[in-house]
Design a protein around this motif. Structure first.
Motif, PDB file in Angstrom:
ATOM      1  N   ALA A 464     -20.187 -22.661 -11.526  1.00  0.00           N
ATOM      2  CA  ALA A 464     -20.559 -21.407 -11.337  1.00  0.00           C
ATOM      3  C   ALA A 464     -19.815 -20.146 -11.913  1.00  0.00           C
ATOM      4  N   HIS A 483     -20.530 -22.583  -3.775  1.00  0.00           N
ATOM      5  CA  HIS A 483     -21.760 -22.157  -4.366  1.00  0.00           C
ATOM      6  C   HIS A 483     -23.120 -22.815  -4.195  1.00  0.00           C
ATOM      7  N   ARG A 489     -26.002 -26.098 -15.894  1.00  0.00           N
ATOM      8  CA  ARG A 489     -25.756 -24.766 -16.559  1.00  0.00           C
ATOM      9  C   ARG A 489     -25.148 -24.688 -17.834  1.00  0.00           C
ATOM     10  N   GLN A 494     -24.573 -20.012 -16.659  1.00  0.00           N
ATOM     11  CA  GLN A 494     -25.707 -19.501 -16.352  1.00  0.00           C
ATOM     12  C   GLN A 494     -26.723 -20.892 -16.073  1.00  0.00           C
ATOM     13  N   ARG A 495     -27.645 -20.680 -15.040  1.00  0.00           N
ATOM     14  CA  ARG A 495     -28.490 -21.699 -14.737  1.00  0.00           C
ATOM     15  C   ARG A 495     -29.329 -22.016 -15.854  1.00  0.00           C
ATOM     16  N   GLY A 498     -33.148 -21.009 -15.494  1.00  0.00           N
ATOM     17  CA  GLY A 498     -33.439 -19.548 -15.650  1.00  0.00           C
ATOM     18  C   GLY A 498     -33.526 -18.671 -14.241  1.00  0.00           C
ATOM     19  N   LYS A 499     -33.219 -19.405 -13.421  1.00  0.00           N
ATOM     20  CA  LYS A 499     -33.201 -18.739 -12.020  1.00  0.00           C
ATOM     21  C   LYS A 499     -31.907 -18.144 -11.653  1.00  0.00           C
ATOM     22  N   SER A 500     -31.715 -17.037 -10.815  1.00  0.00           N
ATOM     23  CA  SER A 500     -30.604 -16.258 -10.713  1.00  0.00           C
ATOM     24  C   SER A 500     -29.976 -17.024  -9.347  1.00  0.00           C
ATOM     25  N   ASP A 501     -28.642 -16.786  -9.436  1.00  0.00           N
ATOM     26  CA  ASP A 501     -27.769 -17.393  -8.197  1.00  0.00           C
ATOM     27  C   ASP A 501     -27.870 -16.359  -7.076  1.00  0.00           C
ATOM     28  N   ASN A 502     -28.166 -16.807  -6.016  1.00  0.00           N
ATOM     29  CA  ASN A 502     -28.265 -15.978  -4.697  1.00  0.00           C
ATOM     30  C   ASN A 502     -27.161 -16.855  -3.819  1.00  0.00           C
TER      31      ASN A 502
END
Length: 600
Positions: A464, A483, A489, A494-495, A498-502
């Protein structure tokens, strides 16, 4: 004068003295500005400041006195009232800084700190005289006292140097007298040992030049036309000598000389050191150096001689069998020597069981056929079978041990009754237990088998993106503790889905860990680029570095005093000593007044 202002003055002066660095010799500007704002326009506070500074001039620390001198100079340059207050106590100031009366009030050590204080205070006072001398008539008298003190100090130094020179001359005379006495008593013994060692060396190893005659030329019939040419023979440095009955006494004396030579060398070296220290005559120094050179040469020659014990010849057992008749005839021959049969292979020849030790005088009776070497057949080497190529490992099948369930397979077995000891050694009788106590029937009919597989290896990392720009190197099976779940990744972190890391909000320990990683990254960047980088500069903030003032190293006496103070005045130690003293006091009081009714 208010009590609060007085406390502020003391606090500011204490802060300046605590942060004073004797190497840079600069005052703490924050506390100095605060002190200046407090005493500005207040004459009574200036007088109190002067008394406080004069009090600190009496401490047994030259660095703190130097700090006081700099504070006095700072306010002396800026305030007329403070100059008047200083001139009222100028004599005490010079007494504790310039050392105008060294016998009455000398400066504390170490010498480097006291000389620095004296030099700085003298320079400052001379500057006061040059700048404010016409306005203040008392200042020229201060310069006169300083000059008088310097003249007296120079005279004292010359007297001290003369006294030291006389004391050194006395010590040298005593040292030379002791050296000559020791040399006269011991030198003859050392020379006797040297002569004895040289004589032993000549008897054991004669000089090769004595055995070579070069006075005449040897005629040659076959090589008459060969011109004369020098011949050089290389002789080994180490000499191997066999110990026999003839040279046994000499070798024992050789051993004694080897033991005595190091002691003689140490004695002569100590004489040379004392002669150089006390300034001995050139004749004595030359004799000592010559004696030392001869002893070292003799020690080197004796060390090159290697003594070996008398050797015997090792022959095969068959030779001893052929010579048995000769041994029966000459049993009483004096040529035989007793051989220690417990010594195995004394010469390192790897003798086997078919060998025997034969004296040297029987070598002439050995037939020549025995001396011919036998043909040794080469050993037959067996070809090793090629090792099988390791194939894929087979799974390990667990094997169960033989138990009651396999023994009584398919049978109806009643559980056995457990025998309980009703007489366990108790001295009182008790009734027996009537309850039935039997084994469980499950051990005859069932078995629990547990199969545990191998733990899968950890092959995935979190990766991450971190605040420092690198990727998280944490490796785990399913979830990263920082994380969350580990997902696929790309190279940038980056995943892949396509999802964002929260990410969840980090705890204080996690935030500190991330900041430490970021700080380490900036340190590595500074080493590679030579610049200055940190997280505060990257965020646009400047962090003020705290400069710790350098203090002079304490003396051994001060270190010992501080260490004992820490141990003796510890809270636990004080509490223990207090309790012990109170107990002793109570016992004394009870012994003296315990019989009185009113004491109770």
């Amino acid at each position: 004068m208010s009590l609060g202002a007085s406390d502020d003055v003391k606090r500011a002066v204490k802060g300046i003295m605590n942060r004073f660095d004797f190497e840079r010799r600069d005052l703490d500007q924050t506390n100095l500005k605060q002190l200046k704002s407090i005493v500005k326009g207040r004459g009574h506070l200036l007088v109190e400041l002067k008394e406080l500074l004069w009090k600190n001039l009496r401490v047994r620390n030259c660095d703190q006195r130097l700090c006081v001198v700099l504070i006095v100079d700072y306010f002396f340059q800026r305030s007329h009232d403070f100059r008047l207050a200083v001139l009222d106590g100028l004599y005490k100031f010079l007494l504790n800084t310039v050392e105008i009366e060294p016998k009455r009030c000398s400066l504390p050590g170490p010498p480097a700190a006291s000389s620095l204080l004296r030099r700085e205070a003298t320079t400052i006072v001379k500057l006061w005289v040059d700048k404010f001398g016409p306005a203040y008539p008392q200042l020229p008298s201060a310069k006169t006292m300083i000059l008088t003190a310097e003249t007296k100090r120079a005279a004292d130094v010359s007297e001290e140097e003369e006294a030291n020179r006389i004391a050194k001359a006395i010590r040298d005379d005593r040292g030379l007298a002791a050296l000559n006495k020791d040399y006269n008593e011991t030198a003859a013994h050392i020379r006797e040992g040297l002569l004895q060692g040289q004589s032993i060396l000549k008897l054991l190893v004669p000089d090769i030049c004595d055995d070579v005659e070069t006075s005449g030329s040897v005629p040659s019939t076959s090589m008459a036309d060969v011109p004369d040419a020098p011949l050089s023979i290389t002789i080994g440095k180490q000499i191997v000598m066999e110990k026999t009955e003839d040279n046994q006494a000499l070798i024992e004396n050789l051993y004694d000389s080897r033991k005595l030579l190091p002691k003689h060398l140490a004695k002569v070296e100590s004489w040379i050191s004392r002669a150089n220290k006390h300034g001995a005559s050139a004749v004595l120094c030359l004799e000592l150096h010559t004696l030392l050179k001869e002893l070292k040469a003799l020690q080197s020659k004796l060390a090159d001689i290697k003594i070996v014990e008398k050797r015997e010849t090792v022959l095969p057992q068959s030779t001893q069998a052929q010579n048995s008749d000769a041994e029966d005839v000459s049993d009483d021959d004096d040529g035989f020597e007793d051989v220690d049969l417990r010594v195995v292979d004394p010469e390192g020849l790897n003798v086997d069981k078919s060998t025997a030790i034969v004296p040297l005088n029987q070598l002439e009776d050995i037939p020549p056929s025995i001396e011919e070497p036998k043909e040794v057949k080469p050993p037959i080497l067996k070809r090793k079978s090629p090792s099988p190529i390791p194939g894929p490992s087979k799974p390990v099948i667990p094997t169960l041990s033989y138990g009651l369930d396999l023994k009584y397979w398919g049978q109806d077995v009643e559980p056995a009754e457990k025998v309980k000891n009703q007489f366990d050694g108790h001295r009182f009788w008790r009734p027996p237990v009537e309850e039935a106590n039997q084994e469980s029937s499950d051990v005859y009919r069932s078995r629990v088998m547990t199969y545990v597989g191998e733990m899968p290896a950890i092959t995935r990392s979190c990766r991450a993106p971190l605040a420092s720009g690198s990727l998280c190197p944490r490796m785990d099976r399913f979830k990263c503790p920082l994380h969350g779940p580990i997902v696929d990744r790309d190279e940038l972190g980056q995943r892949a889905d396509g999802k964002s890391d929260n990410f969840e909000k980090l705890t204080k320990s996690q935030q500190a860990h991330l900041e430490a990683e970021e700080e380490a990254y900036y340190r590595d960047l500074e080493k590679q680029t030579g610049g200055k980088f940190n997280a505060e500069l990257a965020k646009g903030k400047r962090k003020r570095a705290k400069v710790k003032p350098k203090k002079r190293e304490k003396s051994e006496a001060a270190k010992t005093r501080d260490r004992l103070k820490t141990k003796l005045f510890n809270k636990k130690s004080l509490r223990r000593v207090t309790e012990t003293l109170e107990t002793i006091q109570k016992n004394k009081a009870a012994q003296k007044f315990g019989h009185q009714f009113n004491y109770l």
